[in-house]
Write an enzyme that holds these catalytic residues in place. Structure first.
Site, PDB file in Angstrom:
ATOM      1  N   LYS A  11       0.843  -1.199   0.000  1.00 38.31           N
ATOM      2  CA  LYS A  11       0.000   0.000   0.000  1.00 38.31           C
ATOM      3  C   LYS A  11       0.883   1.256   0.000  1.00 38.31           C
ATOM      4  O   LYS A  11       2.096   1.165   0.229  1.00 38.31           O
ATOM      5  CB  LYS A  11      -0.930  -0.065   1.223  1.00 38.31           C
ATOM      6  N   TYR A  51     -12.435  -2.622  -3.436  1.00 38.57           N
ATOM      7  CA  TYR A  51     -12.995  -2.725  -2.085  1.00 38.57           C
ATOM      8  C   TYR A  51     -14.530  -2.697  -2.080  1.00 38.57           C
ATOM      9  O   TYR A  51     -15.134  -2.280  -1.087  1.00 38.57           O
ATOM     10  CB  TYR A  51     -12.426  -1.615  -1.203  1.00 38.57           C
ATOM     11  N   HIS A 117      -1.742  -5.452   1.371  1.00 42.42           N
ATOM     12  CA  HIS A 117      -2.993  -6.157   1.093  1.00 42.42           C
ATOM     13  C   HIS A 117      -2.681  -7.554   0.573  1.00 42.42           C
ATOM     14  O   HIS A 117      -1.712  -7.733  -0.164  1.00 42.42           O
ATOM     15  CB  HIS A 117      -3.815  -5.422   0.017  1.00 42.42           C
ATOM     16  N   GLU A 128      -9.330 -10.116  -8.148  1.00 40.92           N
ATOM     17  CA  GLU A 128      -8.388  -8.997  -7.979  1.00 40.92           C
ATOM     18  C   GLU A 128      -7.285  -9.007  -9.035  1.00 40.92           C
ATOM     19  O   GLU A 128      -6.907  -7.955  -9.544  1.00 40.92           O
ATOM     20  CB  GLU A 128      -7.806  -9.036  -6.561  1.00 40.92           C
TER      21      GLU A 128
HETATM   22  N1  LIG Z   1     -11.801  -0.069  11.265  1.00 43.57           N
HETATM   23  C1  LIG Z   1     -11.064   0.336  10.228  1.00 43.57           C
HETATM   24  N2  LIG Z   1     -10.649   1.616  10.130  1.00 43.57           N
HETATM   25  C2  LIG Z   1      -9.908   2.031   9.084  1.00 43.57           C
HETATM   26  N3  LIG Z   1      -9.504   1.219   8.075  1.00 43.57           N
HETATM   27  C3  LIG Z   1      -9.888  -0.060   8.146  1.00 43.57           C
HETATM   28  C4  LIG Z   1     -10.679  -0.579   9.213  1.00 43.57           C
HETATM   29  N4  LIG Z   1     -10.891  -1.907   8.984  1.00 43.57           N
HETATM   30  C5  LIG Z   1     -10.274  -2.182   7.850  1.00 43.57           C
HETATM   31  N5  LIG Z   1      -9.673  -1.089   7.330  1.00 43.57           N
HETATM   32  C6  LIG Z   1      -8.885  -0.999   6.102  1.00 43.57           C
HETATM   33  O1  LIG Z   1      -9.568  -1.689   5.069  1.00 43.57           O
HETATM   34  C7  LIG Z   1      -8.765  -2.736   4.565  1.00 43.57           C
HETATM   35  C8  LIG Z   1      -9.642  -3.869   4.125  1.00 43.57           C
HETATM   36  O2  LIG Z   1     -10.322  -4.380   5.236  1.00 43.57           O
HETATM   37  P1  LIG Z   1     -10.611  -5.938   5.339  1.00 43.57           P
HETATM   38  O3  LIG Z   1     -11.572  -6.126   6.454  1.00 43.57           O
HETATM   39  O4  LIG Z   1     -10.934  -6.467   3.977  1.00 43.57           O
HETATM   40  O5  LIG Z   1      -9.195  -6.473   5.867  1.00 43.57           O
HETATM   41  P2  LIG Z   1      -8.061  -7.313   5.171  1.00 43.57           P
HETATM   42  O6  LIG Z   1      -8.660  -8.289   4.226  1.00 43.57           O
HETATM   43  O7  LIG Z   1      -7.156  -7.821   6.224  1.00 43.57           O
HETATM   44  O8  LIG Z   1      -7.267  -6.176   4.424  1.00 43.57           O
HETATM   45  P3  LIG Z   1      -6.790  -6.151   2.931  1.00 43.57           P
HETATM   46  O9  LIG Z   1      -8.040  -6.389   2.110  1.00 43.57           O
HETATM   47  O10 LIG Z   1      -6.224  -4.754   2.759  1.00 43.57           O
HETATM   48  O11 LIG Z   1      -5.775  -7.234   2.819  1.00 43.57           O
HETATM   49  C9  LIG Z   1      -7.799  -3.048   5.710  1.00 43.57           C
HETATM   50  O12 LIG Z   1      -6.602  -3.657   5.287  1.00 43.57           O
HETATM   51  C10 LIG Z   1      -7.547  -1.673   6.273  1.00 43.57           C
HETATM   52  O13 LIG Z   1      -6.578  -0.969   5.473  1.00 43.57           O
END
Ligand SMILES: Nc1ncnc2c1ncn2[C@@H]1O[C@H](COP(=O)(O)OP(=O)(O)OP(=O)(O)O)[C@@H](O)[C@H]1O
Length: 150
Positions: A11, A51, A117, A128
Protein backbone atom coordinates in the site's frame (compact mmCIF):
# COMPACT_ATOMS: atom_id res chain seq x y z
CA UNK A 1 -2.06 -27.24 -6.17
CA UNK A 2 1.10 -25.44 -7.20
CA UNK A 3 -0.66 -23.21 -9.73
CA UNK A 4 -2.61 -21.23 -7.10
CA UNK A 5 -2.06 -17.47 -7.32
CA UNK A 6 -2.69 -14.51 -5.02
CA UNK A 7 -2.80 -10.74 -5.39
CA UNK A 8 -0.50 -8.84 -3.02
CA UNK A 9 -0.19 -5.05 -2.89
CA UNK A 10 2.26 -2.92 -0.95
CA UNK A 11 0.00 0.00 0.00
CA UNK A 12 1.09 3.68 -0.35
CA UNK A 13 2.41 3.79 3.25
CA UNK A 14 4.48 0.65 2.61
CA UNK A 15 6.02 2.23 -0.49
CA UNK A 16 6.75 5.51 1.36
CA UNK A 17 8.31 3.59 4.24
CA UNK A 18 10.65 1.68 1.88
CA UNK A 19 9.19 -1.72 2.73
CA UNK A 20 8.98 -2.97 -0.89
CA UNK A 21 12.32 -4.79 -0.77
CA UNK A 22 11.67 -6.37 2.62
CA UNK A 23 8.19 -7.59 1.60
CA UNK A 24 9.22 -9.04 -1.77
CA UNK A 25 12.25 -10.60 -0.05
CA UNK A 26 9.98 -12.50 2.35
CA UNK A 27 7.83 -13.90 -0.46
CA UNK A 28 10.88 -14.90 -2.50
CA UNK A 29 12.64 -16.58 0.44
CA UNK A 30 9.46 -18.43 1.45
CA UNK A 31 9.47 -20.23 -1.92
CA UNK A 32 6.80 -18.41 -3.92
CA UNK A 33 7.18 -17.45 -7.55
CA UNK A 34 6.76 -13.87 -8.79
CA UNK A 35 4.34 -13.80 -11.73
CA UNK A 36 3.70 -10.03 -12.03
CA UNK A 37 4.87 -6.79 -10.44
CA UNK A 38 4.25 -3.10 -11.14
CA UNK A 39 4.24 0.31 -9.46
CA UNK A 40 0.82 1.89 -10.02
CA UNK A 41 -1.09 4.97 -9.00
CA UNK A 42 -4.55 3.43 -8.60
CA UNK A 43 -7.59 5.47 -9.64
CA UNK A 44 -10.50 5.98 -7.24
CA UNK A 45 -12.67 3.92 -9.58
CA UNK A 46 -10.28 0.96 -9.44
CA UNK A 47 -10.06 1.19 -5.65
CA UNK A 48 -13.84 1.40 -5.23
CA UNK A 49 -14.16 -1.70 -7.38
CA UNK A 50 -11.35 -3.46 -5.47
CA UNK A 51 -12.99 -2.72 -2.08
CA UNK A 52 -16.61 -3.15 -3.35
CA UNK A 53 -17.40 -5.53 -0.43
CA UNK A 54 -16.58 -2.77 2.06
CA UNK A 55 -18.63 -0.02 0.34
CA UNK A 56 -21.06 0.33 3.27
CA UNK A 57 -18.35 0.53 5.97
CA UNK A 58 -17.89 3.89 7.76
CA UNK A 59 -14.18 3.93 6.82
CA UNK A 60 -14.75 3.26 3.10
CA UNK A 61 -14.12 6.85 1.86
CA UNK A 62 -11.05 7.17 4.07
CA UNK A 63 -9.80 3.79 2.82
CA UNK A 64 -10.15 4.77 -0.84
CA UNK A 65 -8.35 8.08 -0.26
CA UNK A 66 -5.52 6.35 1.67
CA UNK A 67 -5.06 3.82 -1.13
CA UNK A 68 -5.19 6.65 -3.69
CA UNK A 69 -2.62 8.80 -1.82
CA UNK A 70 0.42 7.49 -3.70
CA UNK A 71 1.77 4.62 -5.76
CA UNK A 72 1.15 0.99 -4.84
CA UNK A 73 3.31 -2.02 -5.70
CA UNK A 74 0.89 -4.56 -7.18
CA UNK A 75 2.11 -8.15 -7.40
CA UNK A 76 0.97 -11.66 -8.22
CA UNK A 77 2.64 -14.55 -6.40
CA UNK A 78 2.20 -18.23 -7.22
CA UNK A 79 2.71 -21.42 -5.24
CA UNK A 80 1.27 -24.17 -3.05
CA UNK A 81 -1.45 -22.74 -0.76
CA UNK A 82 -0.15 -19.23 -1.49
CA UNK A 83 -3.47 -17.48 -0.71
CA UNK A 84 -3.74 -18.82 2.83
CA UNK A 85 -0.02 -18.74 3.52
CA UNK A 86 0.30 -15.12 2.36
CA UNK A 87 -2.48 -14.08 4.76
CA UNK A 88 -0.47 -15.70 7.57
CA UNK A 89 2.67 -13.89 6.46
CA UNK A 90 0.73 -10.58 6.46
CA UNK A 91 -0.77 -11.01 9.94
CA UNK A 92 -4.18 -9.74 11.10
CA UNK A 93 -5.99 -6.75 9.54
CA UNK A 94 -5.35 -4.78 12.74
CA UNK A 95 -1.58 -4.61 13.32
CA UNK A 96 -2.21 -4.63 17.09
CA UNK A 97 -3.50 -8.21 16.74
CA UNK A 98 -0.62 -9.30 14.47
CA UNK A 99 2.17 -11.39 15.93
CA UNK A 100 5.81 -10.33 15.65
CA UNK A 101 7.27 -12.15 12.67
CA UNK A 102 4.34 -11.20 10.45
CA UNK A 103 4.65 -8.21 8.10
CA UNK A 104 2.00 -6.14 9.90
CA UNK A 105 3.26 -7.38 13.27
CA UNK A 106 6.75 -6.15 12.46
CA UNK A 107 6.16 -2.94 10.50
CA UNK A 108 2.99 -1.07 11.48
CA UNK A 109 0.70 -0.08 14.36
CA UNK A 110 -2.55 1.26 12.88
CA UNK A 111 -5.39 -0.51 10.97
CA UNK A 112 -5.76 2.48 8.61
CA UNK A 113 -2.03 2.28 7.72
CA UNK A 114 -1.44 -1.46 7.57
CA UNK A 115 1.14 -1.43 4.71
CA UNK A 116 -0.01 -4.45 2.70
CA UNK A 117 -2.99 -6.16 1.09
CA UNK A 118 -3.43 -9.86 0.35
CA UNK A 119 -6.40 -11.66 -1.25
CA UNK A 120 -8.57 -13.50 1.29
CA UNK A 121 -9.59 -16.47 -0.93
CA UNK A 122 -8.75 -18.12 -4.25
CA UNK A 123 -11.91 -16.60 -5.72
CA UNK A 124 -11.06 -13.05 -4.54
CA UNK A 125 -7.52 -13.56 -5.84
CA UNK A 126 -8.85 -14.36 -9.32
CA UNK A 127 -11.14 -11.32 -9.23
CA UNK A 128 -8.39 -9.00 -7.98
CA UNK A 129 -5.72 -10.26 -10.40
CA UNK A 130 -8.02 -9.61 -13.35
CA UNK A 131 -8.90 -6.18 -11.94
CA UNK A 132 -5.27 -5.05 -11.51
CA UNK A 133 -3.48 -6.85 -14.36
CA UNK A 134 -3.92 -7.47 -18.05
CA UNK A 135 -3.40 -11.01 -19.20
CA UNK A 136 -0.07 -10.18 -20.90
CA UNK A 137 1.34 -8.75 -17.66
CA UNK A 138 1.21 -12.20 -16.02
CA UNK A 139 4.42 -14.05 -16.79
CA UNK A 140 4.96 -17.76 -17.28
CA UNK A 141 8.54 -18.72 -16.54
CA UNK A 142 10.32 -21.79 -15.26
CA UNK A 143 11.51 -21.30 -11.70
CA UNK A 144 14.85 -23.13 -11.51
CA UNK A 145 14.50 -23.63 -7.74
CA UNK A 146 11.11 -25.37 -8.04
CA UNK A 147 12.49 -28.90 -7.73
CA UNK A 148 14.06 -27.93 -4.39
CA UNK A 149 10.78 -26.48 -3.15
CA UNK A 150 8.40 -29.21 -4.40
N1 LIG B 1 -11.80 -0.07 11.27
C1 LIG B 1 -11.06 0.34 10.23
N2 LIG B 1 -10.65 1.62 10.13
C2 LIG B 1 -9.91 2.03 9.08
N3 LIG B 1 -9.50 1.22 8.07
C3 LIG B 1 -9.89 -0.06 8.15
C4 LIG B 1 -10.68 -0.58 9.21
N4 LIG B 1 -10.89 -1.91 8.98
C5 LIG B 1 -10.27 -2.18 7.85
N5 LIG B 1 -9.67 -1.09 7.33
C6 LIG B 1 -8.89 -1.00 6.10
O1 LIG B 1 -9.57 -1.69 5.07
C7 LIG B 1 -8.76 -2.74 4.56
C8 LIG B 1 -9.64 -3.87 4.13
O2 LIG B 1 -10.32 -4.38 5.24
P1 LIG B 1 -10.61 -5.94 5.34
O3 LIG B 1 -11.57 -6.13 6.45
O4 LIG B 1 -10.93 -6.47 3.98
O5 LIG B 1 -9.19 -6.47 5.87
P2 LIG B 1 -8.06 -7.31 5.17
O6 LIG B 1 -8.66 -8.29 4.23
O7 LIG B 1 -7.16 -7.82 6.22
O8 LIG B 1 -7.27 -6.18 4.42
P3 LIG B 1 -6.79 -6.15 2.93
O9 LIG B 1 -8.04 -6.39 2.11
O10 LIG B 1 -6.22 -4.75 2.76
O11 LIG B 1 -5.78 -7.23 2.82
C9 LIG B 1 -7.80 -3.05 5.71
O12 LIG B 1 -6.60 -3.66 5.29
C10 LIG B 1 -7.55 -1.67 6.27
O13 LIG B 1 -6.58 -0.97 5.47
Amino acid sequence: GVSERTFIAVKPDGVQRKLVGEITHRFEKKGFKLVALKLVQASEDLLKEHYWDLRSKPFFTELVSYMNSGPIVAMVWEGLDVVKTARKMLGETNPADSLPGTIRGDYCVEVGRNVIHGSDSVLSAQREISLWFRHNELHCWEDSSSRWIY
